[in-house]
Design an enzyme around this catalytic site. Structure first.
Site, mmCIF file in Angstrom:
data_model
loop_
_atom_site.group_PDB
_atom_site.id
_atom_site.type_symbol
_atom_site.label_atom_id
_atom_site.label_comp_id
_atom_site.label_asym_id
_atom_site.label_seq_id
_atom_site.Cartn_x
_atom_site.Cartn_y
_atom_site.Cartn_z
ATOM 1 N N TYR A 8 28.506 76.863 60.733
ATOM 2 C CA TYR A 8 29.696 76.048 60.501
ATOM 3 C C TYR A 8 30.428 76.500 59.233
ATOM 4 C CZ TYR A 8 32.690 71.975 59.963
ATOM 5 O OH TYR A 8 33.784 71.145 59.827
ATOM 6 N N ASN A 23 42.715 70.778 63.169
ATOM 7 C CA ASN A 23 41.606 69.879 62.869
ATOM 8 C C ASN A 23 40.408 70.104 63.783
ATOM 9 O OD1 ASN A 23 40.318 67.125 62.072
ATOM 10 N ND2 ASN A 23 40.636 66.985 64.281
ATOM 11 N N ILE A 74 38.492 62.305 62.728
ATOM 12 C CA ILE A 74 39.520 62.561 61.722
ATOM 13 C C ILE A 74 40.855 62.872 62.376
ATOM 14 C CG2 ILE A 74 40.244 64.146 59.893
ATOM 15 C CD1 ILE A 74 37.312 64.456 59.111
ATOM 16 N N ARG A 119 40.776 68.752 74.660
ATOM 17 C CA ARG A 119 40.274 69.523 75.800
ATOM 18 C C ARG A 119 40.055 68.653 77.032
ATOM 19 N NH1 ARG A 119 34.976 72.529 73.950
ATOM 20 N NH2 ARG A 119 34.607 70.477 73.015
#
Length: 237
Positions: free
Chosen positions: A153, A87, A14, A34
């Protein structure tokens, strides 16, 4: 002033599609990631597709000390930053029952999805305030759903959603020239869910275009929870 945006987790899924659509609609995009190799590959592909990409920025939401360093670099390198798209996130172990989840998995998931996101937002707030900026969080509903409920989550995103609603009220109340809001994309076929393609799922390019459309609509969305697609019965609970 240039329209500069940082999209975290923009090297794939996304985030990549949000970066692509924003970068093709007048925004100068900073790819937050990262991993250097994956970030450089994403920058190359995005530029080849016609998106305006300023480069990539190391952002590691699992390490608060690194977040401080990254925020300082961002403030120095990109003084016109006026949009932060939070995000990036990790799924945690979505395959286990809540009471079978390890403590470390819960800690790691909450760190990245809530604490790390909060701390990056906090560290960049002065810059965003100076530029009368916006913060958009890509999230999920925190209300329980029998159709999809990975505990760590959803709990991490509940923290993030609380952050959004609280900051939104305080920005208004204390007249801080920043707005913050949530977008729930719905089930999207990405690495996070092992590329789920069942009922209610959509491809990242569809979601990226819709998110970019909201970010470009010229409207004020402070405090809103915008749902693109609801969670539906996936038939596997």
């Amino acid at each position: 002033m240039n329209k500069q945006v940082l999209v975290t987790g923009a090297n794939k899924g996304i985030g990549y599609e949000i970066a692509r659509h924003l970068g093709k609609s007048g925004w100068q995009v900073i790819v937050g990631a990262r991993n250097e190799e994956r970030a450089e590959n994403a920058v190359k592909k995005l530029r080849e597709d016609g998106a305006e990409i300023l480069g990539w920025q190391y952002v590691n939401l699992s390490d608060n000390t690194e977040i401080e360093k990254s925020a300082k670099e961002i403030t120095e390198r990109f003084p016109d930053l006026s949009l932060l798209v939070n995000n990036a996130g990790i799924p945690g172990d979505m395959a286990v029952k809540s009471y079978e989840q390890t403590l470390q998995d819960v800690i790691d998931t909450v760190q990245v999805n809530y604490i790390g996101t909060f701390y990056l937002t906090k560290q960049l707030l002065a810059l965003l305030e100076k530029n009368h900026g916006r913060i958009c969080n890509i999230t999920v509903p925190s209300v329980f759903s029998p159709y999809w409920h990975p505990m760590a989550y959803v709990a991490s995103k509940a923290g993030q959603n609380t952050m959004t609603s609280t900051m939104a009220w305080e920005f208004d109340h204390f007249k801080v020239p920043v707005e913050i809001f949530d977008i729930h994309p719905g089930a999207t076929s990405t690495d996070l869910n092992n590329h789920y393609s069942g009922p209610g799922s959509h491809q990242p390019d569809v979601i990226g275009e819709k998110v970019a459309g909201i970010l470009n609509d010229g409207k004020r969305h402070n405090g809103e929870f915008i749902e693109l697609y609801p969670i539906v019965d996936e038939g596997n609970y």
